[in-house]
Write a protein that holds these residues in place. Structure first.
Motif, PDB file in Angstrom:
ATOM      1  N   LEU A 141      10.207  25.530 -76.765  1.00  0.00           N
ATOM      2  CA  LEU A 141       9.027  26.539 -76.560  1.00  0.00           C
ATOM      3  C   LEU A 141       7.815  26.072 -77.376  1.00  0.00           C
ATOM      4  O   LEU A 141       7.858  25.644 -78.242  1.00  0.00           O
ATOM      5  CB  LEU A 141       9.411  27.787 -77.025  1.00  0.00           C
ATOM      6  N   LEU A 250       8.995  29.019 -68.614  1.00  0.00           N
ATOM      7  CA  LEU A 250       8.757  29.871 -69.925  1.00  0.00           C
ATOM      8  C   LEU A 250       8.456  29.056 -71.143  1.00  0.00           C
ATOM      9  O   LEU A 250       7.719  29.404 -72.007  1.00  0.00           O
ATOM     10  CB  LEU A 250      10.204  30.596 -70.160  1.00  0.00           C
ATOM     11  N   TYR A 253       4.870  29.322 -71.306  1.00  0.00           N
ATOM     12  CA  TYR A 253       4.301  30.667 -71.209  1.00  0.00           C
ATOM     13  C   TYR A 253       3.701  31.078 -69.657  1.00  0.00           C
ATOM     14  O   TYR A 253       2.550  31.535 -69.600  1.00  0.00           O
ATOM     15  CB  TYR A 253       3.335  30.986 -72.361  1.00  0.00           C
ATOM     16  N   LEU A 271      12.419  39.996 -68.616  1.00  0.00           N
ATOM     17  CA  LEU A 271      10.854  40.017 -68.950  1.00  0.00           C
ATOM     18  C   LEU A 271       9.956  41.128 -68.802  1.00  0.00           C
ATOM     19  O   LEU A 271       8.931  41.406 -68.701  1.00  0.00           O
ATOM     20  CB  LEU A 271      10.460  39.229 -68.049  1.00  0.00           C
ATOM     21  N   TYR A 307       8.483  38.660 -75.023  1.00  0.00           N
ATOM     22  CA  TYR A 307       9.625  38.517 -74.095  1.00  0.00           C
ATOM     23  C   TYR A 307      10.220  37.046 -74.051  1.00  0.00           C
ATOM     24  O   TYR A 307      11.433  36.608 -74.196  1.00  0.00           O
ATOM     25  CB  TYR A 307       9.342  38.907 -72.656  1.00  0.00           C
ATOM     26  N   THR A 308       9.190  36.217 -74.013  1.00  0.00           N
ATOM     27  CA  THR A 308       9.568  34.704 -73.908  1.00  0.00           C
ATOM     28  C   THR A 308      10.097  34.270 -75.140  1.00  0.00           C
ATOM     29  O   THR A 308      11.065  33.612 -75.176  1.00  0.00           O
ATOM     30  CB  THR A 308       8.190  33.974 -73.555  1.00  0.00           C
TER      31      THR A 308
END
Length: 334
Positions: A141, A250, A253, A271, A307-308
């Motif tokens: 991420l 994801l 983003y 999500l 959420y991610t």
């Protein structure tokens, strides 16, 4: 240290698989194995463990080293893929036999999804518990993002043009979106530029760019976009899969526009109000209407960021899977 070998063909090692293999190697190192990658069985000497990532290579290694402990990663359904692309009947049968032997003889298996484990249970009578699951993914991420990008209806597709990737539906859906959202733009990251330019011309798509970048640069590029296409029809190849594209989007983003053709997404990608999921059989008009309706509404995109982050904590988590695999190796291999 004990000696582990990754026995594979060079084509099976790519951007999508190297990350997964790397996590397995880290796990092996932690529990006392040193891993070496080989492309020829003759390079394997006095192995304590043989790690394979295709069922055909598992069978080859088991024939030569029947009593050596084995670890196999099942990333797809060889038989179903062979049928889907129209391989000769005898090859399809060969893949089915190899998959059956892998399930029956491997000491420890890694599946990419719960649906895959259930497929092998129902198809081959695989009922033992010598397995664990880790989805395919290859990007962490990002810690960099700008809320500004959510103000523009930018769309991205990063991938190939294989039949199961539904590029025709993606382009059809975007063509409808472009006619209804004046400032929409589509950005394609793909090697097959000639094919794509022809398909774009057929649909009279105007605001589009095409280029290809390395996986290392891709995340930086995708941080600029709001939506990403990931559409799959419902068949066994897709149902058991965990396409890395979901992780890639994801990780940057990007709000995925996806379908219920992948069981893992329904189980693990939560999500909330940002769920843009179409039904199968895929319908470009329905998908486009979902996106157009969503774009007209007001949203707090900080919720999408949360959420991610939760998905990465629970589903795309290196530390989690290294711990799981270490325990599995100790239990089933030693």
């Amino acid at each position: 240290m004990k000696k582990a070998y990754l026995y594979t063909d060079k084509r099976s090692l790519n951007d999508a698989t190297n990350y997964y293999v790397g996590i397995v190697e880290k796990s092996l190192n932690i529990v006392g194995y040193e891993m070496q990658t080989v492309f020829n069985l003759n390079e394997i000497t006095k192995p304590d463990l043989i790690f394979t990532i295709t069922c055909i290579y598992f069978v080859k290694s088991k024939i030569k080293f029947p009593f050596v402990k084995s670890l196999t990663w099942r990333q797809g359904l060889s038989y179903q893929e062979a049928v889907l692309i129209g391989r000769p009947y005898w090859k399809c049968v060969g893949f089915a036999v190899a998959e059956w032997l892998t399930c029956k003889m491997c000491d420890y298996l890694l599946f990419v999804s719960k649906q895959m484990q259930e497929y092998y249970r129902d198809s081959f009578g695989y009922k033992t518990d010598n397995y664990d699951m880790m989805p395919c993914y290859n990007m962490p991420l990002s810690d960099k993002y700008s809320m500004e990008k959510f103000k523009s209806p930018t769309f991205v597709y990063a991938g190939g043009i294989s039949k199961w990737q539904s590029i025709d539906v993606i382009l059809d859906a975007y063509a409808i979106i472009e006619k209804n959202i004046a400032d929409a733009s589509l950005h394609l990251y793909c090697k097959d530029t000639v094919f794509l330019r022809n398909e774009i011309a057929k649909r009279n798509i105007k605001n589009v760019s095409i280029k290809y970048v390395s996986v290392e640069q891709l995340q930086k590029e995708m941080l600029n976009y709001k939506y990403g296409f990931l559409l799959r029809e419902k068949n066994w190849v897709n149902l058991v899969a965990t396409p890395t594209k979901m992780n890639s989007y994801l990780a940057s983003y990007v709000i995925p526009i996806y379908s219920n053709g992948v069981n893992d997404f329904e189980r693990n990608i939560k999500l909330g109000e940002f769920t843009l999921m179409g039904n199968t059989p895929l319908n470009a008009q329905d998908i486009a209407e979902k996106v157009i309706s969503f774009e007209k509404q007001e949203h707090d995109y900080s919720h999408f960021i949360e959420y991610t982050k939760n998905i990465f904590a629970s589903h795309y988590n290196d530390r989690k899977y290294i711990e799981i695999i270490c325990k599995g190796i100790k239990k089933w291999i030693g």
